[in-house]
Design a protein around this motif. Structure first.
Motif, PDB file in Angstrom:
ATOM      1  N   UNK A 161       0.803  -1.216   0.000  1.00 13.16           N
ATOM      2  CA  UNK A 161       0.000   0.000   0.000  1.00 13.16           C
ATOM      3  C   UNK A 161       0.836   1.265   0.000  1.00 13.16           C
ATOM      4  N   UNK A 162       2.137   1.120  -0.239  1.00 13.64           N
ATOM      5  CA  UNK A 162       3.008   2.285  -0.259  1.00 13.64           C
ATOM      6  C   UNK A 162       2.999   2.898  -1.648  1.00 13.64           C
ATOM      7  N   UNK A 163       2.707   4.136  -1.711  1.00 14.02           N
ATOM      8  CA  UNK A 163       2.680   4.850  -2.980  1.00 14.02           C
ATOM      9  C   UNK A 163       4.077   5.342  -3.341  1.00 14.02           C
ATOM     10  N   UNK A 164       4.354   5.462  -4.638  1.00 10.22           N
ATOM     11  CA  UNK A 164       5.672   5.981  -5.012  1.00 10.22           C
ATOM     12  C   UNK A 164       5.836   7.434  -4.616  1.00 10.22           C
ATOM     13  N   UNK A 165       7.079   7.865  -4.592  1.00  4.39           N
ATOM     14  CA  UNK A 165       7.358   9.242  -4.201  1.00  4.39           C
ATOM     15  C   UNK A 165       6.780  10.210  -5.232  1.00  4.39           C
ATOM     16  N   UNK A 166       6.217  11.269  -4.707  1.00  6.43           N
ATOM     17  CA  UNK A 166       5.602  12.271  -5.571  1.00  6.43           C
ATOM     18  C   UNK A 166       6.699  13.171  -6.140  1.00  6.43           C
TER      19      UNK A 166
END
Length: 267
Positions: free
Chosen positions: A96-101
């Motif tokens: 559930x970790x989103x990539x860095x913006x």
């Protein structure tokens, strides 16, 4: 597209073409499909129906139109279900970790900016200039083209001289001929080296040897010719061999009678 002509200076009045009538099919809209299985969907009849393409078919207990048929799924089946949602760690990546913006950088724009909603274009600009009359007046008042007197070609600097490109071509052709001539000379010299001129003493000695050989073969041949009946294969073959050798020896002696005798050293 009209071509430029003096007759087209005055624009012609536009006459709109007549509007064509609306297309209406000559066949009924509710006709049973021809050679289709849709008519048998609500019945128990197999295969296809209405092969002949008849307009009026015999009415039966069922028609080719369903009572409550519709396209797609039934109404209400597309409503969202509150129990069907994406749970934790059930995604395609398993986390559930989103990539860095990262901040998106727009590429430099080449086109001019879009006008804003407050910027209104200027409307209602009209010109009273008559382009047809202006064009006609400008052509009438324009000065004619002046023809420049060219210098006579007989007075030019390069008159009577051979052009440079022809000289270059002639030089290239002559160099090619020279190369071909040298190749022929070298080939002739190589062929001359392969030949050996026999002296008169060698020719006389060779003639004597061939004549002695011819006499011995002829003596053997004469002994066979006196036999009245040659009934064996050995005698017949020996006679033919003697005839061939005599003919070849006579040819060789005839060649040695020439003024110059050359011998090919490559053979």
């Amino acid at each position: 597209m009209q071509q430029e002509s003096i007759y087209n200076l005055i624009p012609k009045e536009y006459v709109p073409p007549p509007k064509e009538p609306m297309y209406r099919s000559a066949y009924p809209s509710g006709l049973t499909p021809t050679g289709s299985t849709f008519n048998n969907h609500t019945t128990s009849r197999p295969k296809v129906n209405n092969i002949n393409g008849d307009f009026d078919l015999a009415r039966g207990p069922h028609t080719h139109k369903g009572q409550s048929n519709s396209l797609g799924r039934p109404k209400g089946s597309y409503k969202p279900d509150s129990t069907m949602f994406r749970l934790k760690n059930t995604g395609t990546m398993g986390s559930n970790q989103l990539p860095e913006v990262q901040q998106y950088k727009y590429p430099p724009s080449v086109r001019p900016p879009v006008p804003k909603k407050d910027e209104k274009p200027i409307h209602g600009l009209k010109s009273n200039k008559n382009y047809i009359v202006t064009n006609a007046v400008e052509n009438i008042l324009s000065a004619p083209k002046q023809i420049v007197d060219e210098k006579p070609w007989t007075e030019k600097k390069d008159y009577g001289k051979v052009p440079d490109y022809l000289t270059k071509i002639q030089q290239s052709i002559s160099s090619e001929y020279e190369i071909i001539r040298n190749m022929h000379i070298s080939e002739a010299e190589e062929m001359d080296k392969q030949k050996y001129l026999m002296t008169q003493e060698e020719v006389v000695q060779l003639k004597q040897g061939l004549k002695k050989k011819w006499e011995s073969v002829n003596k053997e041949y004469q002994s066979i010719t006196h036999i009245r009946m040659i009934d064996t294969v050995g005698l017949k073959r020996k006679k033919e061999q003697c005839e061939k050798e005599l003919a070849q020896l006579e040819k060789d002696i005839e060649k040695l009678n020439k003024n110059y005798v050359f011998v090919d050293t490559q053979k």
